[in-house]
Motif scaffolding. Structure first.
Motif: not given
Length: 105
Positions: A57-60, A62-63, A105
């Motif tokens: 999972l990552a912030h949008a 960063d993703a 995300e």
């Protein structure tokens, strides 16, 4: 278990060994939460995900960088930070960073 960040490429085995040393099965890692896209914390995310089946999972924003949909922004460094940044880069493993198969995300 949730793993916060995954280290640079090549960290997967060390992470699994650390989880085992803490008395847990590495398969207990269900999530890898990436705090940002930099290689020193996200470069190894594909490895624990593949070893354990964990979701990454990552912030949008960063993703999108991690999925290679957009280029990583250049760092904004002050003059005094430039030598530190260069020194830190020399300590990272020189490897192609494999993105995780899926990044939520």
């Amino acid at each position: 278990m949730t793993l916060a960040d995954a280290g640079p490429p090549g960290s997967g085995r060390a992470i699994a060994d650390a989880v085992t040393a803490l008395g847990h099965d590495p398969a207990a890692v269900r999530r890898v939460v990436l705090t940002h896209f930099h290689e020193d914390v996200a470069g190894g995310a594909a490895e624990p995900a593949a070893l354990t089946g964990a979701r990454v999972l990552a912030h949008a924003a960063d993703a999108a960088v991690l999925r290679r949909e957009v280029p990583a922004p250049e760092p904004v460094l002050e003059e005094r930070e430039r030598p530190l940044h260069a020194a830190a880069l020399r300590h990272l493993p020189v490897r192609e960073v494999e993105p995780p198969a899926r990044i939520g995300e």
